[in-house]
Design a protein around this motif. Structure first.
Motif, PDB file in Angstrom:
ATOM      1  N   ASP A 249       0.776  -1.347   0.060  1.00  0.00           N
ATOM      2  CA  ASP A 249       0.244   0.034  -0.123  1.00  0.00           C
ATOM      3  C   ASP A 249       0.552   1.537  -0.091  1.00  0.00           C
ATOM      4  OD1 ASP A 249       1.142  -0.035   2.825  1.00  0.00           O
ATOM      5  OD2 ASP A 249      -0.771  -0.164   3.957  1.00  0.00           O
ATOM      6  N   ARG A 250       1.956   1.528  -0.670  1.00  0.00           N
ATOM      7  CA  ARG A 250       2.539   2.091  -0.265  1.00  0.00           C
ATOM      8  C   ARG A 250       3.518   2.717  -1.679  1.00  0.00           C
ATOM      9  NH1 ARG A 250       5.414   4.146   3.625  1.00  0.00           N
ATOM     10  NH2 ARG A 250       4.895   3.902   6.378  1.00  0.00           N
ATOM     11  N   MET A 251       3.784   3.777  -2.785  1.00  0.00           N
ATOM     12  CA  MET A 251       4.182   4.261  -3.571  1.00  0.00           C
ATOM     13  C   MET A 251       6.050   5.665  -3.399  1.00  0.00           C
ATOM     14  SD  MET A 251       1.060   5.025  -6.281  1.00  0.00           S
ATOM     15  CE  MET A 251       0.023   6.202  -4.903  1.00  0.00           C
ATOM     16  N   ASP A 252       6.309   5.104  -3.385  1.00  0.00           N
ATOM     17  CA  ASP A 252       7.574   6.173  -3.455  1.00  0.00           C
ATOM     18  C   ASP A 252       8.371   6.593  -4.422  1.00  0.00           C
ATOM     19  OD1 ASP A 252      10.732   6.497  -3.555  1.00  0.00           O
ATOM     20  OD2 ASP A 252      10.935   5.411  -1.172  1.00  0.00           O
ATOM     21  N   PHE A 253       8.279   8.154  -3.716  1.00  0.00           N
ATOM     22  CA  PHE A 253       8.466   9.959  -5.103  1.00  0.00           C
ATOM     23  C   PHE A 253       9.819   9.994  -4.199  1.00  0.00           C
ATOM     24  CE2 PHE A 253       4.199   8.669  -6.052  1.00  0.00           C
ATOM     25  CZ  PHE A 253       3.630   8.782  -7.065  1.00  0.00           C
ATOM     26  N   ASN A 254      10.623   9.358  -3.875  1.00  0.00           N
ATOM     27  CA  ASN A 254      12.194   9.966  -3.000  1.00  0.00           C
ATOM     28  C   ASN A 254      13.135   9.746  -4.540  1.00  0.00           C
ATOM     29  OD1 ASN A 254      11.855   9.997  -1.097  1.00  0.00           O
ATOM     30  ND2 ASN A 254      11.474   8.181  -0.738  1.00  0.00           N
ATOM     31  N   PHE A 255      12.847  10.908  -5.798  1.00  0.00           N
ATOM     32  CA  PHE A 255      14.265  11.141  -6.587  1.00  0.00           C
ATOM     33  C   PHE A 255      15.052  11.812  -6.256  1.00  0.00           C
ATOM     34  CE2 PHE A 255       9.301  11.395  -8.206  1.00  0.00           C
ATOM     35  CZ  PHE A 255       9.254  10.383  -8.661  1.00  0.00           C
ATOM     36  N   ILE A 256      16.106  12.060  -7.167  1.00  0.00           N
ATOM     37  CA  ILE A 256      17.183  12.373  -6.612  1.00  0.00           C
ATOM     38  C   ILE A 256      17.577  13.802  -7.083  1.00  0.00           C
ATOM     39  CG2 ILE A 256      19.840  11.939  -7.928  1.00  0.00           C
ATOM     40  CD1 ILE A 256      18.520   9.737  -6.201  1.00  0.00           C
ATOM     41  N   ARG A 257      17.279  14.567  -8.919  1.00  0.00           N
ATOM     42  CA  ARG A 257      16.869  15.329  -9.240  1.00  0.00           C
ATOM     43  C   ARG A 257      15.260  16.016  -9.263  1.00  0.00           C
ATOM     44  NH1 ARG A 257      21.256  16.093  -6.526  1.00  0.00           N
ATOM     45  NH2 ARG A 257      23.075  16.173  -7.831  1.00  0.00           N
ATOM     46  N   GLU A 258      14.945  15.506  -9.836  1.00  0.00           N
ATOM     47  CA  GLU A 258      13.023  16.020 -10.608  1.00  0.00           C
ATOM     48  C   GLU A 258      12.332  16.554  -9.825  1.00  0.00           C
ATOM     49  OE1 GLU A 258      14.521  12.436 -10.342  1.00  0.00           O
ATOM     50  OE2 GLU A 258      14.643  11.025 -12.268  1.00  0.00           O
ATOM     51  N   THR A 259      12.978  16.632  -8.458  1.00  0.00           N
ATOM     52  CA  THR A 259      11.194  17.353  -7.115  1.00  0.00           C
ATOM     53  C   THR A 259      12.322  18.063  -6.862  1.00  0.00           C
ATOM     54  OG1 THR A 259      12.308  15.767  -5.736  1.00  0.00           O
ATOM     55  CG2 THR A 259      10.105  15.544  -7.314  1.00  0.00           C
ATOM     56  N   GLU A 260      13.871  19.184  -7.687  1.00  0.00           N
ATOM     57  CA  GLU A 260      14.291  19.933  -6.590  1.00  0.00           C
ATOM     58  C   GLU A 260      13.613  20.656  -7.015  1.00  0.00           C
ATOM     59  OE1 GLU A 260      19.033  18.537  -6.004  1.00  0.00           O
ATOM     60  OE2 GLU A 260      18.872  18.684  -7.962  1.00  0.00           O
ATOM     61  N   MET A 261      13.872  22.092  -6.719  1.00  0.00           N
ATOM     62  CA  MET A 261      13.770  23.683  -7.068  1.00  0.00           C
ATOM     63  C   MET A 261      14.637  24.972  -6.150  1.00  0.00           C
ATOM     64  SD  MET A 261       9.316  24.067  -6.484  1.00  0.00           S
ATOM     65  CE  MET A 261       7.997  23.136  -7.207  1.00  0.00           C
ATOM     66  N   GLU A 262      14.818  25.690  -6.810  1.00  0.00           N
ATOM     67  CA  GLU A 262      15.931  26.886  -6.170  1.00  0.00           C
ATOM     68  C   GLU A 262      15.135  27.463  -4.646  1.00  0.00           C
ATOM     69  OE1 GLU A 262      17.449  29.882  -8.579  1.00  0.00           O
ATOM     70  OE2 GLU A 262      15.741  30.147  -9.030  1.00  0.00           O
ATOM     71  N   ALA A 263      16.206  27.021  -3.654  1.00  0.00           N
ATOM     72  CA  ALA A 263      15.527  27.626  -2.184  1.00  0.00           C
ATOM     73  C   ALA A 263      15.041  28.556  -1.636  1.00  0.00           C
ATOM     74  CB  ALA A 263      16.392  26.950  -1.530  1.00  0.00           C
ATOM     75  N   GLY A 264      15.981  29.432  -3.177  1.00  0.00           N
ATOM     76  CA  GLY A 264      15.839  30.465  -2.702  1.00  0.00           C
ATOM     77  C   GLY A 264      16.129  31.575  -1.722  1.00  0.00           C
ATOM     78  N   ASN A 265      14.778  32.741  -1.673  1.00  0.00           N
ATOM     79  CA  ASN A 265      15.097  33.706  -0.071  1.00  0.00           C
ATOM     80  C   ASN A 265      14.478  34.353   0.262  1.00  0.00           C
ATOM     81  OD1 ASN A 265      16.939  35.271   1.563  1.00  0.00           O
ATOM     82  ND2 ASN A 265      18.422  36.139   0.049  1.00  0.00           N
TER      83      ASN A 265
END
Length: 451
Positions: A249-265
């Protein structure tokens, strides 16, 4: 059935009922027919339905009732409501109507008939309006609370609230996205940071697992898709994410780069709750009959610089006017002048002021122009009294996604909100349901550099 054909079906069915069952054309039903006819023609000519705000409207807000800083999300079948409010300068009352349109996960109109997703009357007037009181600028304040007795969504998913002039589906003046969630899954998430060099932005990576206990999903890779949104920004949304692994009953969405965003300020801020007292970021307040003009302290890009924490609203704003009991109608407006100094202009890039104060839109309403006389980008916004967050965004010509690094810098420590939306389209179904929505805050879940 296409969206256009769906609306034609509804029109024909309503026409048959009116003419044959009732034997006459009721004005109410005739108005609905005309409105739907116009609306489906407008919708069919588009693909993805994007937010839109007419330049004539100001201070457009859509949020949960009594929660002005919230995302526009309600739970299916609950008593939760959303409140839409906006102002229109002048003293003339406009005949505004509204409807809601169901969309798929990519914001394309669903191939559904309105009767599939609307309980009640599809097109309704906005009847709650008030005149401004004791302000230098006259305006009419409009407000709408929904779901209500006239209209209610029947299914979960993405929706667009559309406001248009006249009862026959005239010019669209406002289009805002909102969400109806049926919480069938649990989202376990955390933010992982990636620290870069001094000449590159830091990133935040959003990782999560989805637990769907009690919900049978036969083919997760084909039936489940996820979208991630940073704060309220619409230009850098990550969508179409599919699970990397799944089992039980689990789905894994632990990606390497696909979910990166600029952290910003942390966002810049502006306090114009009072036109009598100067706050720390106000250079000048001048009343030039008949309006107020506010000059913000001249600003510069924050690169290079060091990170400094400051509690902010993550790009949002709230309306408040000192000494006024009802800021909705007693809050005044001012022309607010922004300047961002740069020694030379960016030749191939456009500069925008971004945040809820510009409806998170990177368009002509938020674009800044370079003034070579003072070596600065500048723009003027008409803003109501309140407390605002904003940031400067750079967009390469020909692109649609903005970057903040060169103007705001980017630090992994920055506090951001991330909205995770889980869509489910079972095999054979015609559109996506929204089965999970969760907001995660980076400051409460950072996992450490490089981990």
């Amino acid at each position: 059935m296409s969206t256009k054909n769906s609306y034609i079906f509804v029109l024909n069915k309503a026409n048959y009922l009116i003419k044959n069952k009732y034997g006459f054309f009721s004005l109410k039903y005739l108005v609905t027919l005309c409105s739907l006819f116009t609306i489906f023609n407008q919708i069919d000519a588009q693909n993805s339905l994007k937010d839109y705000v007419s330049p004539a409207l100001k201070t457009v807000q859509l949020h949960r009732n009594d929660w002005p800083l919230s995302y526009p999300i309600i739970r299916l079948g609950s008593d939760q409501t959303l409140v839409l409010s906006f102002d229109e300068p002048g003293s003339q009352i406009k005949d505004y109507y509204y409807t809601i349109v169901h969309c798929d996960a990519q914001w394309n109109p669903s191939p559904l008939m309105p009767t599939d997703y609307i309980q009640g009357v599809p097109v309704n007037p906005i009847t709650d309006y008030s005149y401004s009181f004791n302000t230098t600028m006259d305006y009419v304040h409009y407000q709408l609370s929904f779901p209500n007795l006239s209209i209610r969504p029947l299914i979960s998913g993405n929706y667009v609230l559309e406001v248009f002039e006249g009862p026959t589906g005239g010019k669209t003046v406002l289009r805002k996205r909102f969400y109806v969630n049926e919480p069938l899954v649990k989202i376990e998430s955390y933010v992982r940071n990636r620290q870069s060099s001094a000449t590159e932005p830091d990133y935040q990576e959003i990782n999560f697992e989805i637990i769907h206990k009690g919900l049978s999903i036969n083919n997760p890779v084909e039936e489940v898709t996820v979208t991630v949104m940073q704060n309220g920004r619409t230009d850098n949304v990550i969508s179409g994410l599919r699970p990397r692994f799944f089992g039980g009953d689990r789905m894994d969405f632990n990606f390497i780069r696909e979910t990166e965003m600029e952290a910003g300020n942390e966002f810049r801020y502006l306090d114009i709750r009072s036109f009598r007292f100067y706050t720390d970021r106000i250079e000048e307040i001048v009343f030039e009959d008949p309006f107020y003009h506010v000059s913000v302290v001249p600003e510069r890009p924050r690169f290079p610089s060091s990170y400094q924490y400051r509690q902010d609203l993550n790009g949002r704003y709230y309306i408040e006017a000192d000494t006024r009991e009802n800021p909705d109608t007693e809050g005044d407006y001012a022309f607010v002048h922004f300047r961002l100094f740069c020694d030379i202009p960016f030749i191939s890039k456009r500069i925008y002021i971004n945040g809820a104060l510009t409806n998170w839109l990177l368009d002509s309403s938020s674009e800044m122009e370079y003034d070579p006389v003072i070596n600065a980008y500048r723009t003027t916004l008409m803003l109501k009294q309140g407390y605002y967050n904003y940031q400067y965004v750079m967009v390469e010509r020909g692109e649609t996604q903005g970057e903040v690094f060169q103007l705001e810098n980017s630090y992994y420590e920055t506090e951001n909100d991330y909205l995770i939306l889980v869509y489910y389209r079972k095999q054979g179904e015609r559109t996506h349901r929204l089965i999970g929505a969760e907001v995660i805050n980076s400051a409460r879940s950072l996992q450490g550099s490089g981990k």
